[in-house]
Design a protein around this motif. Structure first.
Motif, PDB file in Angstrom:
ATOM      1  N   VAL A 181       0.854  -1.189   0.000  1.00 50.44           N
ATOM      2  CA  VAL A 181       0.000   0.000   0.000  1.00 50.44           C
ATOM      3  C   VAL A 181       0.892   1.242   0.000  1.00 50.44           C
ATOM      4  CG1 VAL A 181      -1.669   1.342   1.343  1.00 50.44           C
ATOM      5  CG2 VAL A 181      -1.894  -1.152   1.244  1.00 50.44           C
ATOM      6  N   ASP A 182       0.639   2.147  -0.968  1.00 50.99           N
ATOM      7  CA  ASP A 182       1.218   3.492  -0.910  1.00 50.99           C
ATOM      8  C   ASP A 182       0.065   4.400  -0.514  1.00 50.99           C
ATOM      9  OD1 ASP A 182       2.192   6.014  -1.251  1.00 50.99           O
ATOM     10  OD2 ASP A 182       3.001   5.704  -3.267  1.00 50.99           O
ATOM     11  N   ALA A 183       0.057   4.822   0.750  1.00 54.50           N
ATOM     12  CA  ALA A 183      -1.103   5.563   1.273  1.00 54.50           C
ATOM     13  C   ALA A 183      -1.154   7.003   0.779  1.00 54.50           C
ATOM     14  CB  ALA A 183      -1.081   5.532   2.797  1.00 54.50           C
ATOM     15  N   THR A 184      -0.078   7.492   0.150  1.00 54.15           N
ATOM     16  CA  THR A 184       0.001   8.886  -0.289  1.00 54.15           C
ATOM     17  C   THR A 184       0.583   8.922  -1.701  1.00 54.15           C
ATOM     18  OG1 THR A 184       2.133   8.970   0.843  1.00 54.15           O
ATOM     19  CG2 THR A 184       0.260   9.905   2.021  1.00 54.15           C
ATOM     20  N   PHE A 185      -0.240   8.670  -2.695  1.00 51.99           N
ATOM     21  CA  PHE A 185       0.242   8.520  -4.078  1.00 51.99           C
ATOM     22  C   PHE A 185       0.954   9.767  -4.596  1.00 51.99           C
ATOM     23  CE2 PHE A 185      -0.326   9.038  -8.653  1.00 51.99           C
ATOM     24  CZ  PHE A 185       0.274   7.883  -9.108  1.00 51.99           C
ATOM     25  N   ARG A 221      -6.202  11.588  -1.257  1.00 54.19           N
ATOM     26  CA  ARG A 221      -7.491  12.272  -1.094  1.00 54.19           C
ATOM     27  C   ARG A 221      -7.631  13.418  -2.093  1.00 54.19           C
ATOM     28  NH1 ARG A 221      -6.889  14.796   4.902  1.00 54.19           N
ATOM     29  NH2 ARG A 221      -9.130  14.776   4.682  1.00 54.19           N
ATOM     30  N   ASP A 222      -6.562  13.707  -2.841  1.00 54.47           N
ATOM     31  CA  ASP A 222      -6.558  14.826  -3.782  1.00 54.47           C
ATOM     32  C   ASP A 222      -7.000  14.339  -5.165  1.00 54.47           C
ATOM     33  OD1 ASP A 222      -5.948  16.822  -5.599  1.00 54.47           O
ATOM     34  OD2 ASP A 222      -4.094  17.407  -4.579  1.00 54.47           O
ATOM     35  N   ASP A 246      -0.964  -0.524 -15.335  1.00 58.03           N
ATOM     36  CA  ASP A 246      -0.281  -1.710 -14.812  1.00 58.03           C
ATOM     37  C   ASP A 246      -1.340  -2.540 -14.087  1.00 58.03           C
ATOM     38  OD1 ASP A 246       1.140  -3.508 -13.104  1.00 58.03           O
ATOM     39  OD2 ASP A 246       2.902  -2.207 -13.179  1.00 58.03           O
ATOM     40  N   PRO A 247      -1.558  -3.780 -14.496  1.00 61.22           N
ATOM     41  CA  PRO A 247      -2.641  -4.567 -13.877  1.00 61.22           C
ATOM     42  C   PRO A 247      -2.419  -4.825 -12.380  1.00 61.22           C
ATOM     43  CG  PRO A 247      -1.265  -5.928 -15.323  1.00 61.22           C
ATOM     44  CD  PRO A 247      -0.831  -4.517 -15.534  1.00 61.22           C
ATOM     45  N   ARG A 248      -1.204  -4.594 -11.898  1.00 58.09           N
ATOM     46  CA  ARG A 248      -0.931  -4.844 -10.468  1.00 58.09           C
ATOM     47  C   ARG A 248      -1.328  -3.663  -9.594  1.00 58.09           C
ATOM     48  NH1 ARG A 248       5.320  -5.734 -10.920  1.00 58.09           N
ATOM     49  NH2 ARG A 248       4.963  -3.755 -12.010  1.00 58.09           N
ATOM     50  N   PHE A 249      -1.688  -2.536 -10.246  1.00 53.60           N
ATOM     51  CA  PHE A 249      -1.855  -1.261  -9.532  1.00 53.60           C
ATOM     52  C   PHE A 249      -3.304  -0.784  -9.510  1.00 53.60           C
ATOM     53  CE2 PHE A 249      -2.074   3.427 -10.112  1.00 53.60           C
ATOM     54  CZ  PHE A 249      -1.595   3.819  -8.871  1.00 53.60           C
ATOM     55  N   ARG A 250      -3.757  -0.262  -8.346  1.00 49.43           N
ATOM     56  CA  ARG A 250      -5.082   0.369  -8.236  1.00 49.43           C
ATOM     57  C   ARG A 250      -4.931   1.641  -7.418  1.00 49.43           C
ATOM     58  NH1 ARG A 250      -6.408  -2.424 -11.331  1.00 49.43           N
ATOM     59  NH2 ARG A 250      -7.968  -4.043 -11.579  1.00 49.43           N
ATOM     60  N   ILE A 251      -5.635   2.714  -7.847  1.00 48.83           N
ATOM     61  CA  ILE A 251      -5.641   3.950  -7.042  1.00 48.83           C
ATOM     62  C   ILE A 251      -7.024   4.093  -6.422  1.00 48.83           C
ATOM     63  CG2 ILE A 251      -6.231   5.344  -9.096  1.00 48.83           C
ATOM     64  CD1 ILE A 251      -4.028   6.775  -6.348  1.00 48.83           C
ATOM     65  N   ILE A 252      -7.066   4.560  -5.175  1.00 47.96           N
ATOM     66  CA  ILE A 252      -8.341   4.731  -4.467  1.00 47.96           C
ATOM     67  C   ILE A 252      -8.411   6.171  -3.958  1.00 47.96           C
ATOM     68  CG2 ILE A 252      -9.768   3.929  -2.530  1.00 47.96           C
ATOM     69  CD1 ILE A 252      -8.203   1.235  -2.725  1.00 47.96           C
ATOM     70  N   HIS A 253      -9.479   6.883  -4.328  1.00 45.71           N
ATOM     71  CA  HIS A 253      -9.630   8.275  -3.904  1.00 45.71           C
ATOM     72  C   HIS A 253     -10.334   8.327  -2.556  1.00 45.71           C
ATOM     73  CE1 HIS A 253     -11.792  12.378  -4.346  1.00 45.71           C
ATOM     74  NE2 HIS A 253     -10.642  12.522  -3.729  1.00 45.71           N
ATOM     75  N   THR A 254      -9.540   8.394  -1.500  1.00 47.42           N
ATOM     76  CA  THR A 254     -10.126   8.470  -0.158  1.00 47.42           C
ATOM     77  C   THR A 254      -9.028   8.843   0.840  1.00 47.42           C
ATOM     78  OG1 THR A 254     -11.752   7.282   1.195  1.00 47.42           O
ATOM     79  CG2 THR A 254      -9.798   6.101   0.676  1.00 47.42           C
ATOM     80  N   PRO A 255      -9.387   9.434   1.984  1.00 50.92           N
ATOM     81  CA  PRO A 255      -8.361   9.683   3.010  1.00 50.92           C
ATOM     82  C   PRO A 255      -7.790   8.356   3.515  1.00 50.92           C
ATOM     83  CG  PRO A 255     -10.431  10.789   3.570  1.00 50.92           C
ATOM     84  CD  PRO A 255     -10.715   9.921   2.405  1.00 50.92           C
ATOM     85  N   PHE A 256      -6.510   8.343   3.828  1.00 47.45           N
ATOM     86  CA  PHE A 256      -5.906   7.067   4.237  1.00 47.45           C
ATOM     87  C   PHE A 256      -6.407   6.570   5.593  1.00 47.45           C
ATOM     88  CE2 PHE A 256      -1.925   9.910   4.774  1.00 47.45           C
ATOM     89  CZ  PHE A 256      -2.178  10.207   6.112  1.00 47.45           C
ATOM     90  N   ALA A 283      -4.305   6.193  10.729  1.00 47.96           N
ATOM     91  CA  ALA A 283      -3.698   5.356   9.677  1.00 47.96           C
ATOM     92  C   ALA A 283      -2.614   4.451  10.267  1.00 47.96           C
ATOM     93  CB  ALA A 283      -3.115   6.239   8.578  1.00 47.96           C
ATOM     94  N   LEU A 284      -1.867   4.923  11.237  1.00 47.98           N
ATOM     95  CA  LEU A 284      -0.826   4.083  11.854  1.00 47.98           C
ATOM     96  C   LEU A 284      -1.469   2.872  12.526  1.00 47.98           C
ATOM     97  CD1 LEU A 284       1.465   6.823  13.474  1.00 47.98           C
ATOM     98  CD2 LEU A 284       1.981   5.449  11.451  1.00 47.98           C
ATOM     99  N   ARG A 285      -2.542   3.133  13.255  1.00 50.82           N
ATOM    100  CA  ARG A 285      -3.237   2.046  13.952  1.00 50.82           C
ATOM    101  C   ARG A 285      -3.750   1.008  12.939  1.00 50.82           C
ATOM    102  NH1 ARG A 285      -7.716   0.225  15.085  1.00 50.82           N
ATOM    103  NH2 ARG A 285      -8.939   1.696  13.851  1.00 50.82           N
ATOM    104  N   GLN A 286      -4.370   1.508  11.859  1.00 52.84           N
ATOM    105  CA  GLN A 286      -4.893   0.571  10.850  1.00 52.84           C
ATOM    106  C   GLN A 286      -3.767  -0.191  10.160  1.00 52.84           C
ATOM    107  OE1 GLN A 286      -7.735   2.384   8.184  1.00 52.84           O
ATOM    108  NE2 GLN A 286      -8.840   3.334   9.871  1.00 52.84           N
ATOM    109  N   ALA A 287      -2.629   0.481   9.962  1.00 55.41           N
ATOM    110  CA  ALA A 287      -1.491  -0.189   9.317  1.00 55.41           C
ATOM    111  C   ALA A 287      -1.023  -1.360  10.189  1.00 55.41           C
ATOM    112  CB  ALA A 287      -0.352   0.799   9.089  1.00 55.41           C
TER     113      ALA A 287
END
Ligand SMILES: C[S@@+](CC[C@H](N)C(=O)[O-])C[C@H]1O[C@@H](n2cnc3c(N)ncnc32)[C@H](O)[C@@H]1O
Length: 335
Positions: free
Chosen positions: A36-40, A64-65, A77-87, A233-237
Motif C-alpha cells: 500500500v502506498d497511502a500517499t500517491f 485524497r486529492d 499496470d494490472p498490479r496497480f489500483r488507485i483509491i480516492h479516499t483519506p488514508f 492510519a498508523l493504527r490501521q497499518a
C-alpha cells in the motif's frame, strides 16, 4: 534525480520524491506481496515499488486529492489500483476489495503536501503566490480555510495556531485575523499572509522564515485533520500488516514525526508502557508489536539537490507475529 511531471487540465506541476530509493528498498521484502502506498502524490514512490514487485505482486495506492488520483491514470499496470479516499479509511476500502487484516506485506506513507499542491496558487497552500484561501487536499468536499476563518472563535483560532504551528505569537495573530475579518473576508493567501506579517514583531519578520509560515502550516493541518488522519492510519497499518510486514513513514515536521516515533516506541517496547508498580514477571509483560524499528535521514547529496528533503525523516518497522492491539493501552500503563 528524476521527478514526475503530470498535467491536471492545463496545469503542469512536478513532484520530486524524497528518499525515493531508500523507502521502496526498506519496504519491499517479498516481490509477490501486497503493498500500500497511502500517499500517491504523483507516484514517485509507487513507480519504484512496482519496479521491485514480481508479476504476482499488487499495489493499492490512496490519495485524497482528485488531481493526484487523475495523475495516477498514467500508470497502466494490472498490479496497480488507485483509491480516492483519506488514508484513515484504508482498512475499510481494502476490506471491500478482499484484503484481510494481517495480510499486507508493506505500507508506506509520505505525509504532508505535495509540490504540485504547494506550487499551484489556486490551491491556496502557499503565501508565496496569491490565490483563493482553500488549503483542502480534497477539493471535492469539506470546508475551505477561508470558510473556516470566517466563523472560527478567536480562542479556537489562537489554540490552533499555537498547537499546530507551534507559533509563539498565536494570540496576537488570532486577534488580528478576527479584527480584519470584521472589515473584509480573509479569503486570499496574500491577505492572510499580510495580516500575519502585521501582527508579529518586526524582529521576527526579519528572520529567515516567512512570518506566516507557522500560521499557514497550522491552518492547513486543521483544515485537513492531518494529525488525526496520521494516528488513525498508523493504527490501521498495524492491524493490516502480516508478520514481517513493513511500515515506512516519511514525515516532514516535528508534530508528525513525534506521532510516528511515539507509535513505534510504544509498539516496539510495550514493557516501558506498563505501570512499574505492578507485580509482574518478565513472562507477563506484553510482547512487541513491531521490531527492528529504524530511522533513516536523506544524505547530503539529496538535501543539496532537493531542499524539501532536509526536513524529512523516514521511520521503518517490521510487524511481529503478536496479535494486534492498541500499542498505547497496556497493563495499567499508557502515558
Ligand atoms: C508528499 S505527497 C506524496 C508524494 C509521493 N510519495 C510521490 O512520490 O509523488 C503527499 C500526498 O499525500 C496526500 N495525502 C496527504 N494526507 C492524506 C490523507 N490523509 N489521505 C490520503 N491522502 C493524503 C496528499 O494529497 C499528497 O498528494
Amino acid at each position: 534525480m528524476e521527478s514526475a511531471v503530470h498535467q491536471a487540465g492545463s496545469k503542469e506541476f512536478a513532484h520530486r520524491p524524497v528518499l525515493a530509493e531508500e523507502t521502496p528498498r526498506e519496504l519491499v521484502w517479498k516481490a509477490d506481496g501486497l503493498y500500500v502506498d497511502a500517499t500517491f502524490g504523483r507516484g514517485g514512490h509507487t513507480r519504484r515499488i512496482l519496479a521491485r514487485l514480481s508479476p504476482a505482486g499488487r499495489l493499492f495506492a490512496f490519495d485524497r486529492d482528485p488531481e493526484a488520483v487523475a495523475a495516477a491514470a498514467s500508470i497502466v499496470d494490472p498490479r496497480f489500483r488507485i483509491i480516492h479516499t483519506p488514508f484513515s479509511r484504508m482498512s475499510g476500502e481494502l476490506a471491500a476489495r478482499g484484503v484481510a487484516p494481517g495480510s499486507v506485506s508493506g505500507i508506506m506513507m509520505d505525509i504532508g503536501v505535495s509540490s504540485p499542491q504547494i506550487d499551484d496558487a489556486s490551491r491556496g497552500f502557499s503565501f508565496r503566490s496569491d490565490g483563493p484561501l482553500d488549503m483542502r487536499m480534497d477539493t471535492s468536499c469539506g470546508m475551505t480555510a477561508a470558510q473556516w476563518l470566517a466563523g472560527v472563535k478567536e480562542q479556537e483560532l489562537a489554540e490552533t495556531i499555537s498547537r499546530y504551528g507551534e507559533e509563539r505569537y498565536a494570540r496576537r495573530i488570532a486577534r488580528a485575523i478576527v479584527a480584519e475579518r470584521a472589515k473584509a473576508p480573509v479569503d486570499t493567501t496574500f491577505r492572510l499572509a499580510s495580516i500575519v506579517e502585521g501582527a508579529v514583531p518586526r524582529s521576527r519578520s526579519d528572520s529567515a522564515q516567512h512570518p506566516a509560515t507557522r500560521t499557514f502550516q497550522a491552518i492547513r493541518i486543521r483544515i485537513n485533520g492531518e494529525l488525526d488522519e496520521l494516528s488513525e492510519a498508523l493504527r490501521q497499518a498495524g492491524e493490516l500488516l502480516a508478520p514481517g510486514g513493513r511500515l515506512a513513514v516519511i514525515s516532514f515536521h516535528s508534530l508528525e514525526d513525534r506521532i510516528v516515533k511515539r507509535f513505534f516506541e510504544a509498539a516496539e517496547h510495550p514493557e516501558r508502557e506498563v505501570d512499574p508498580r505492578l507485580p509482574l514477571r518478565q513472562s507477563d509483560l506484553p510482547s512487541p508489536l513491531f521490531e527492528r524499528v529504524r530511522r533513516i535521514r536523506p544524505g547530503e547529496a539529496e538535501c543539496a539537490a532537493n531542499p524539501r528533503a532536509r526536513s524529512a525523516t523516514l521511520r521503518v518497522g517490521e510487524r511481529s507475529a503478536e496479535p494486534w492491539r492498541d500499542p498505547e493501552k497496556v497493563l495499567g500503563g499508557g502515558r
